[in-house]
Design a protein around this motif. Structure first.
Motif, PDB file in Angstrom:
ATOM      1  N   UNK A 295      -3.022   8.283  -5.722  1.00 29.02           N
ATOM      2  CA  UNK A 295      -2.308   9.390  -6.365  1.00 29.02           C
ATOM      3  C   UNK A 295      -3.223  10.569  -6.663  1.00 29.02           C
ATOM      4  N   UNK A 296      -4.358  10.659  -5.982  1.00 27.17           N
ATOM      5  CA  UNK A 296      -5.306  11.738  -6.256  1.00 27.17           C
ATOM      6  C   UNK A 296      -4.709  13.104  -5.920  1.00 27.17           C
ATOM      7  N   UNK A 297      -5.181  14.114  -6.658  1.00 24.94           N
ATOM      8  CA  UNK A 297      -4.810  15.510  -6.386  1.00 24.94           C
ATOM      9  C   UNK A 297      -3.304  15.726  -6.445  1.00 24.94           C
TER      10      UNK A 297
ATOM     11  N   UNK B  42       0.848  -1.199   0.000  1.00 24.53           N
ATOM     12  CA  UNK B  42       0.000   0.000   0.000  1.00 24.53           C
ATOM     13  C   UNK B  42       0.878   1.240   0.000  1.00 24.53           C
ATOM     14  N   UNK B  43       0.605   2.148  -0.946  1.00 24.11           N
ATOM     15  CA  UNK B  43       1.376   3.378  -1.066  1.00 24.11           C
ATOM     16  C   UNK B  43       0.412   4.543  -1.290  1.00 24.11           C
ATOM     17  N   UNK B  44       0.444   5.526  -0.379  1.00 27.82           N
ATOM     18  CA  UNK B  44      -0.446   6.677  -0.523  1.00 27.82           C
ATOM     19  C   UNK B  44       0.386   7.931  -0.804  1.00 27.82           C
ATOM     20  N   UNK B  45       0.091   8.556  -1.950  1.00 29.52           N
ATOM     21  CA  UNK B  45       0.813   9.742  -2.400  1.00 29.52           C
ATOM     22  C   UNK B  45      -0.141  10.867  -2.796  1.00 29.52           C
ATOM     23  N   UNK B  46      -1.392  10.780  -2.378  1.00 26.79           N
ATOM     24  CA  UNK B  46      -2.377  11.801  -2.747  1.00 26.79           C
ATOM     25  C   UNK B  46      -2.028  13.147  -2.119  1.00 26.79           C
ATOM     26  N   UNK B  47      -2.545  14.202  -2.748  1.00 23.73           N
ATOM     27  CA  UNK B  47      -2.388  15.567  -2.223  1.00 23.73           C
ATOM     28  C   UNK B  47      -0.926  15.984  -2.110  1.00 23.73           C
ATOM     29  N   UNK B  48      -0.199  15.789  -3.203  1.00 22.24           N
ATOM     30  CA  UNK B  48       1.166  16.269  -3.315  1.00 22.24           C
ATOM     31  C   UNK B  48       1.290  17.092  -4.598  1.00 22.24           C
TER      32      UNK B  48
ATOM     33  N   UNK C 107      -6.598   1.669  -7.749  1.00 19.46           N
ATOM     34  CA  UNK C 107      -5.794   2.771  -8.276  1.00 19.46           C
ATOM     35  C   UNK C 107      -6.649   4.037  -8.322  1.00 19.46           C
ATOM     36  N   UNK C 108      -6.191   5.069  -7.618  1.00 20.68           N
ATOM     37  CA  UNK C 108      -6.891   6.351  -7.607  1.00 20.68           C
ATOM     38  C   UNK C 108      -5.972   7.420  -8.183  1.00 20.68           C
TER      39      UNK C 108
END
Length: 233
Positions: free
Chosen positions: A105-107, A79-85, A126-127
């Motif tokens: 990867x949202x936003x 699990x890898x969360x990179x949203x809001x970058x 996948x987002x």
């Protein structure tokens, strides 16, 4: 699981000792609104590659503009969360994460779906919503285990025929793009749930003409019938 959560209002950088914890499995470095963190990471140190046992890495809501190639050495990552970058690209090495199941990867500032993502054959979620993506590569067909694909709020003008090969898709959100048509085989995505959960294939905010929205609302069979009738004309 061996877990570390980094927080604190006065934090100015990630303590380098963190990267010596080679048995660490879960690392959270996401500022939380309720803690009013001032710290926003602009650069993920390449030393992240030394945490070879990580299964979950949370990096959302920072100021990241780049992910180091060393991310590809985290072979246990699920699990890898990179949203809001502020990411506009991803390193090719991310394609090596063959155990990755969930990627957020949202936003960000992506203008295309990074090609290495299509090598992540274990991916089920996948987002990439709320970016500036205008095309999806045909190689998306390799994500055969994908169950959820979130593409809303992008700049898509079309979807590749190959997306219709993702027969395990249950949730596909494509709302608020520039789609005027769907691939002719779209009705083959029979696992998309229209019935009680129409939002699982959200088309709203697209100038759809082929098929028109009223046909889309009938689900896969209605879309199949629509394209079949076109072929008979």
């Amino acid at each position: 699981k061996k877990k570390l959560k980094i927080s604190g209002r006065e934090l100015l950088s990630v303590p380098m000792q963190v990267f010596g914890l080679d048995q660490l499995q879960v690392l959270e470095m996401s500022p939380e609104r309720e803690s009013c963190l001032r710290y926003r990471m602009e650069l993920l140190p390449q030393e992240i590659g030394s945490l070879r046992n990580l299964t979950c890495l949370y990096l959302d809501s920072n100021n990241l503009k780049k992910i180091p190639a060393e991310i590809g050495t985290l072979s246990h990552l699920e699990r890898l969360t990179l949203s809001n970058n502020s990411l506009s690209s991803l390193p090719a090495e991310i394609g090596a994460l063959q155990r990755l199941r969930s990627l957020h990867l949202a936003n960000n500032s992506l203008t295309e779906l990074p090609a290495p993502l299509c090598q992540l054959r274990s991916l089920t979620f996948l987002d990439v919503s709320d970016n500036k993506i205008d095309t999806i590569p045909s190689s998306i067909r390799h994500l055969e285990k994908l169950e959820t694909l979130l593409l809303l709020f992008n700049s898509l003008e079309g979807l590749p025929e190959d997306i219709c090969l993702l027969r395990n898709l249950h949730t596909l959100w494509v709302g608020n793009n520039h789609l005027r048509s769907l691939p002719a085989a779209f009705g083959e995505l029979v696992n998309l749930d229209w019935g009680y959960n129409y939002c699982s294939c959200n088309f709203e905010g697209n100038p759809l003409e082929s098929p028109p929205p009223e046909v889309c609302s009938r689900g896969p069979k209605g879309i199949r019938d629509y394209f079949s009738s076109l072929h008979r004309i």
